[in-house]
Design an enzyme around this catalytic site. Sequence first.
Site, short mmCIF file in Angstrom:
data_model
loop_
_atom_site.label_atom_id
_atom_site.label_comp_id
_atom_site.label_asym_id
_atom_site.label_seq_id
_atom_site.Cartn_x
_atom_site.Cartn_y
_atom_site.Cartn_z
N HIS A 1 7.49 0.32 8.94
CA HIS A 1 8.44 -0.53 8.21
C HIS A 1 8.66 -1.82 9.01
O HIS A 1 8.86 -1.76 10.23
CB HIS A 1 9.76 0.22 8.03
N ILE B 1 8.54 8.89 -2.02
CA ILE B 1 7.84 10.18 -1.91
C ILE B 1 8.89 11.28 -1.97
O ILE B 1 9.92 11.18 -1.31
CB ILE B 1 7.06 10.22 -0.58
N ASN C 1 5.55 6.61 8.39
CA ASN C 1 5.59 5.33 7.68
C ASN C 1 5.78 4.20 8.69
O ASN C 1 6.31 4.42 9.79
CB ASN C 1 6.77 5.34 6.70
C1 GRF Z 1 3.46 -3.78 6.04
O1 GRF Z 1 4.16 -4.91 6.40
C2 GRF Z 1 4.28 -2.55 6.26
O2 GRF Z 1 5.23 -2.70 7.26
C3 GRF Z 1 4.98 -2.35 4.95
O3 GRF Z 1 4.05 -2.78 3.98
C4 GRF Z 1 3.17 -3.72 4.55
C5 GRF Z 1 1.77 -3.28 4.25
O4 GRF Z 1 0.83 -4.24 4.64
N1 GRF Z 1 5.40 -0.96 4.81
P1 GRF Z 1 -0.72 -3.89 4.52
O5 GRF Z 1 -0.99 -3.48 3.07
O6 GRF Z 1 -1.06 -2.81 5.48
O7 GRF Z 1 -1.43 -5.18 4.85
#
Ligand code: GRF
Length: 203
Positions: A111, A95, A109
């Site tokens: 992570h 982004i 976000n």
């Molecule tokens: C999650 O593990 C998150 O930490 C990462 O991407 C994944 C998304 O999972 N940024 P979902 O699409 O919400 O099931």
Amino acid sequence: MERLRVAVFASGNGSNFQALVDAIEAGQLHATMELLVCDRPSALVAERAAQAGVDTFLFSPKQYPNREAYEAEILKQLEAKKIDLVVLAGYMRIITDTLVKPFYGRLINIHPSLLPAFPGMNAIQQALDYGTKVTGVTVHFVDGGMDTGPIIAQRVALIEEGAGIEEVTQSVQRIERELYPQVVQWFCEERIQLIDRIVHINS
Ligand code: GRF
């Protein structure tokens, strides 16, 4: 207090999106899910949004001349819906300032590692390959870098002897589905304060 108007950006499965929708429906969040922004029309998360009756802005980046062009379109949508908080949940794109600047402090976000360890792609695999005995989940503000923004909350997941990617992914995702709604509720309650790069959670 007004309900917080939330938009989620996601590209894939959407389990975090679902956790937020479920928490709102269960009355646990003083928020409304106003918009899903999704860059992959075939993603499961788009189906989840349709099921939940959430408006979706589906786009194909290839149809735009560059990143700024589609981000400008997204910005219009966010402004039209008067979005208070943008929640990235598995949105697989960088982004840029087009969105970061107007939403700094209101753009978060999640992570799957304990940042600053293992930023970027495949964070759980990175932790396994390194041989760490714990990993976890970080929720942070987005600042335009790759997983570098001020940290709001972290939770630890133990990596047990012999655990593989599937087990660790499951335990990380279980934590994510609890932590993200909790952090969003802190925003609803206006408890989050960002001073320089330190985040305070006021009681
Ligand atoms: C999650 O593990 C998150 O930490 C990462 O991407 C994944 C998304 O999972 N940024 P979902 O699409 O919400 O099931």
